[in-house]
Every structure is written in C-alpha cells, then in structure tokens.
Design a protein around this motif. Structure first.
Motif, PDB file in Angstrom:
ATOM      1  N   GLN A  20       0.800  -1.492   0.010  1.00  0.00           N
ATOM      2  CA  GLN A  20      -0.001   0.025  -0.088  1.00  0.00           C
ATOM      3  C   GLN A  20       0.719   1.219  -0.029  1.00  0.00           C
ATOM      4  N   MET A  21       1.815   1.289   0.880  1.00  0.00           N
ATOM      5  CA  MET A  21       2.806   2.466   0.851  1.00  0.00           C
ATOM      6  C   MET A  21       3.427   2.704  -0.693  1.00  0.00           C
ATOM      7  N   TYR A  22       3.898   1.610  -1.245  1.00  0.00           N
ATOM      8  CA  TYR A  22       4.617   1.961  -2.460  1.00  0.00           C
ATOM      9  C   TYR A  22       3.494   2.348  -3.356  1.00  0.00           C
ATOM     10  N   LEU A  23       2.352   1.721  -3.604  1.00  0.00           N
ATOM     11  CA  LEU A  23       1.364   2.166  -4.546  1.00  0.00           C
ATOM     12  C   LEU A  23       0.706   3.565  -4.218  1.00  0.00           C
ATOM     13  N   GLU A  24       0.583   3.819  -2.805  1.00  0.00           N
ATOM     14  CA  GLU A  24      -0.014   5.137  -2.791  1.00  0.00           C
ATOM     15  C   GLU A  24       0.900   6.294  -2.985  1.00  0.00           C
ATOM     16  N   ASN A  25       2.151   5.914  -2.992  1.00  0.00           N
ATOM     17  CA  ASN A  25       3.175   6.926  -3.222  1.00  0.00           C
ATOM     18  C   ASN A  25       3.302   7.260  -4.735  1.00  0.00           C
ATOM     19  N   SER A  26       2.579   6.267  -5.596  1.00  0.00           N
ATOM     20  CA  SER A  26       2.621   6.301  -6.834  1.00  0.00           C
ATOM     21  C   SER A  26       1.149   6.937  -7.412  1.00  0.00           C
ATOM     22  N   GLY A  27       0.215   7.181  -6.364  1.00  0.00           N
ATOM     23  CA  GLY A  27      -0.986   7.654  -6.769  1.00  0.00           C
ATOM     24  C   GLY A  27      -2.195   6.882  -6.890  1.00  0.00           C
ATOM     25  N   PHE A  28      -1.835   5.377  -6.473  1.00  0.00           N
ATOM     26  CA  PHE A  28      -2.998   4.557  -6.398  1.00  0.00           C
ATOM     27  C   PHE A  28      -3.679   4.628  -5.253  1.00  0.00           C
ATOM     28  N   LYS A  29      -5.003   4.210  -5.189  1.00  0.00           N
ATOM     29  CA  LYS A  29      -5.954   3.986  -4.023  1.00  0.00           C
ATOM     30  C   LYS A  29      -5.912   2.309  -3.873  1.00  0.00           C
ATOM     31  N   CYS A  30      -5.847   2.066  -2.258  1.00  0.00           N
ATOM     32  CA  CYS A  30      -5.710   0.850  -1.943  1.00  0.00           C
ATOM     33  C   CYS A  30      -6.740   0.361  -0.940  1.00  0.00           C
ATOM     34  N   VAL A  31      -7.136  -0.821  -1.100  1.00  0.00           N
ATOM     35  CA  VAL A  31      -7.967  -1.438  -0.358  1.00  0.00           C
ATOM     36  C   VAL A  31      -7.527  -2.817   0.196  1.00  0.00           C
ATOM     37  N   HIS A  32      -7.536  -3.097   1.484  1.00  0.00           N
ATOM     38  CA  HIS A  32      -6.907  -4.442   1.875  1.00  0.00           C
ATOM     39  C   HIS A  32      -8.004  -5.493   2.021  1.00  0.00           C
ATOM     40  N   ALA A  33      -7.634  -6.930   1.982  1.00  0.00           N
ATOM     41  CA  ALA A  33      -8.212  -8.040   2.432  1.00  0.00           C
ATOM     42  C   ALA A  33      -7.262  -9.008   2.907  1.00  0.00           C
ATOM     43  N   ALA A  34      -7.650  -9.617   3.931  1.00  0.00           N
ATOM     44  CA  ALA A  34      -6.684 -10.363   4.905  1.00  0.00           C
ATOM     45  C   ALA A  34      -6.664 -11.716   4.255  1.00  0.00           C
ATOM     46  N   ASP A  35      -7.816 -12.171   3.449  1.00  0.00           N
ATOM     47  CA  ASP A  35      -7.563 -13.552   3.146  1.00  0.00           C
ATOM     48  C   ASP A  35      -8.393 -13.584   1.680  1.00  0.00           C
ATOM     49  N   GLY A  36      -8.531 -14.884   1.118  1.00  0.00           N
ATOM     50  CA  GLY A  36      -9.356 -14.910  -0.245  1.00  0.00           C
ATOM     51  C   GLY A  36     -10.782 -14.553   0.011  1.00  0.00           C
ATOM     52  N   VAL A  37     -11.329 -15.296   1.247  1.00  0.00           N
ATOM     53  CA  VAL A  37     -12.958 -15.231   1.433  1.00  0.00           C
ATOM     54  C   VAL A  37     -12.936 -13.601   1.513  1.00  0.00           C
ATOM     55  N   GLU A  38     -12.434 -12.732   2.191  1.00  0.00           N
ATOM     56  CA  GLU A  38     -12.617 -11.284   2.404  1.00  0.00           C
ATOM     57  C   GLU A  38     -12.485 -10.612   0.989  1.00  0.00           C
ATOM     58  N   GLY A  39     -11.429 -11.145   0.270  1.00  0.00           N
ATOM     59  CA  GLY A  39     -11.008 -10.621  -1.042  1.00  0.00           C
ATOM     60  C   GLY A  39     -12.397 -10.682  -2.031  1.00  0.00           C
ATOM     61  N   LEU A  40     -12.740 -11.799  -2.146  1.00  0.00           N
ATOM     62  CA  LEU A  40     -13.855 -12.217  -2.958  1.00  0.00           C
ATOM     63  C   LEU A  40     -15.086 -11.158  -2.621  1.00  0.00           C
ATOM     64  N   ARG A  41     -15.463 -11.280  -1.240  1.00  0.00           N
ATOM     65  CA  ARG A  41     -16.348 -10.663  -0.857  1.00  0.00           C
ATOM     66  C   ARG A  41     -16.284  -9.081  -1.409  1.00  0.00           C
ATOM     67  N   LYS A  42     -15.085  -8.417  -1.226  1.00  0.00           N
ATOM     68  CA  LYS A  42     -15.083  -6.985  -1.500  1.00  0.00           C
ATOM     69  C   LYS A  42     -15.044  -6.728  -3.106  1.00  0.00           C
ATOM     70  N   LEU A  43     -14.797  -7.799  -3.706  1.00  0.00           N
ATOM     71  CA  LEU A  43     -14.939  -7.699  -5.293  1.00  0.00           C
ATOM     72  C   LEU A  43     -16.256  -7.810  -5.673  1.00  0.00           C
ATOM     73  N   HIS A  44     -17.136  -8.415  -4.900  1.00  0.00           N
ATOM     74  CA  HIS A  44     -18.475  -8.592  -5.373  1.00  0.00           C
ATOM     75  C   HIS A  44     -19.071  -7.185  -4.951  1.00  0.00           C
ATOM     76  N   GLU A  45     -18.492  -6.617  -3.870  1.00  0.00           N
ATOM     77  CA  GLU A  45     -19.160  -5.451  -3.343  1.00  0.00           C
ATOM     78  C   GLU A  45     -18.874  -4.078  -4.109  1.00  0.00           C
ATOM     79  N   GLN A  46     -17.736  -3.861  -4.475  1.00  0.00           N
ATOM     80  CA  GLN A  46     -17.205  -2.733  -5.242  1.00  0.00           C
ATOM     81  C   GLN A  46     -16.322  -2.987  -6.490  1.00  0.00           C
ATOM     82  N   ASP A  47     -16.022  -1.947  -7.397  1.00  0.00           N
ATOM     83  CA  ASP A  47     -15.293  -2.333  -8.476  1.00  0.00           C
ATOM     84  C   ASP A  47     -14.134  -1.941  -8.283  1.00  0.00           C
ATOM     85  N   PHE A  48     -13.089  -2.680  -8.724  1.00  0.00           N
ATOM     86  CA  PHE A  48     -11.422  -2.287  -8.570  1.00  0.00           C
ATOM     87  C   PHE A  48     -10.903  -2.450  -9.900  1.00  0.00           C
TER      88      PHE A  48
END
Length: 226
Positions: A20-48
């Motif tokens: 996140q630090m590397y990417l935000e220093n380059s102008g990206f916006k980041c969202v975290h997921a601590a495992d695949g289940v949480e990641g899949l849920r977030k992908l269903h909830e919003q666009d990346f």
C-alpha cells in the motif's frame, strides 16, 4: 482523473501495508483483504481496477481465489508470492493471472509492472463501449463477448487479443505485434502463445472465419462475406 483502485489480498499485514505504501506513493488507492474469502466479498461489493493476490493464505489459496474471480470478473490480477518455481508461475497464468512477481521485490518493479498491465488493458475504455461485427458483439466496458446473443466466456488475454484484432479490423497483424501489445514487451514466452490463443478464440467463437491466418505475416480479423 479518478485514482486507480487496487485490491491487495494478502494474509500478512506487514506485506499489505508495504505494498500500500509503495502504491499510494505512486498515486494509487488501495483496499486491503486479509484472506481470499474477504477479497472475494470485496470484489462483489465494489469495482476495482487491479487485484494484487498472494498465494499462500488460509481458507483458500491464491490459485483458488483467482479461479473464482475469473468466473465473474476479468479484472487484471498480479500474483505477488514467495513461491518462485516455474510451475507456480505457469499455473497462476493459466488460471487467469496476468502477471507474476516473486517476493522479495523492488517497489520500482512492482509499480512498473502495474503500469504496464494497466496500459495493456486500458484500451478497452478508450473507444466505443459496444462493438458489433457480424454475429459477434463485444461489450468493452463489461468485458463480455457474445455470439448470436450467447455470452462466450473468455480469459482476460483472449478478450484483449480479440479486441485488439477488432480494433485493427481488416489489417494483417504479425504475431510479434500481437505478443508485444497483449502480453507486453517484458513477456519472455514463445510466439506460439499467440497461435494457441488464436486457436482457442476460434474454437470459442465457433462461427464463421472471423480470425484469418495471413501466411508469412500473422492474423487479421475480417467479417466473412454473406
């Protein structure tokens, strides 16, 4: 211009924060997921715009998560993993990943690979959202292709290859051109990669001779005469 939204799926909090630090220093916006289940849920909830995906995680590993993502989304995926064996890289790409970076990595390489991948995928947003040629309809915004109204499942690379051919409708393109644009200049695979994807595309489209072989040159997209 809206920032590029990146989903980081990794079970190591320190690694998520570092990326996140590397990417935000380059102008990206980041969202975290601590495992695949949480990641899949977030992908269903919003666009990346991009997913950075670890492999060795609890509940479901990154390979399984990538396979599930590809059932409903063609979002670009970069594997970021300590597993550096060739088979791991091949498996990740075969499952629908677009790039594979081995830990430890340099921040410059990570950002450069992300930017290269986004350049290769952003062209689908630059022209008309929907294109119809013959029986083929391409929804660029939704990353969907249909033939005679039936949706045809394509991998991201197959989709990019088809759209690039369509955008150069009637123009003969060499395998080198296709490999450089769709896979990127840093791709070290064989030109046979293009031939394999063309063969699969023809099989999946299953109608007419839209993708023609130009002997001694490469391929072109042409709507068959009726």
């Amino acid at each position: 211009m809206n920032p590029i939204n990146v989903l980081i799926i990794d079970d190591e909090e320190d690694m998520r924060n570092l990326v996140q630090m590397y990417l935000e220093n380059s102008g990206f916006k980041c969202v975290h997921a601590a495992d695949g289940v949480e990641g899949l849920r977030k992908l269903h909830e919003q666009d990346f715009d991009l997913v950075i995906l670890d492999i060795m995680m609890p509940f479901e590993d990154g390979f399984a998560v990538c396979g599930k993502i590809r059932t409903f989304s063609q979002v670009p995926i970069i594997f970021l993993s300590a597993k550096g064996e060739e088979w791991d890289k091949v498996r990740g790409l075969q499952l629908g990943g677009d790039d594979y970076i081995v830990k430890p990595f340099s921040p410059g390489e990570l950002v450069a690979r992300i930017n290269a991948l986004l350049r290769r995928t952003s062209f689908v947003k630059n022209d008309e959202d929907t294109v119809t040629l013959g029986k083929i309809n391409i929804d660029k915004k939704g990353r969907r292709v249909s033939v005679d109204g039936e949706v045809i499942p394509l991998t991201l690379k197959e989709f990019e290859l088809l759209v690039f051919l369509v955008q150069h409708h009637g123009q003969a393109l060499s395998r080198e051109q296709l490999l450089e644009f769709v896979w990127g200049m840093d791709y070290h695979g064989s030109l046979r990669t293009v031939d394999t994807h063309i063969k699969t595309l023809r099989m999946k489209l299953g109608t007419g001779d839209y993708i023609q072989t130009i002997w001694g040159v490469g391929y072109k997209f042409e709507v068959p005469a009726t």
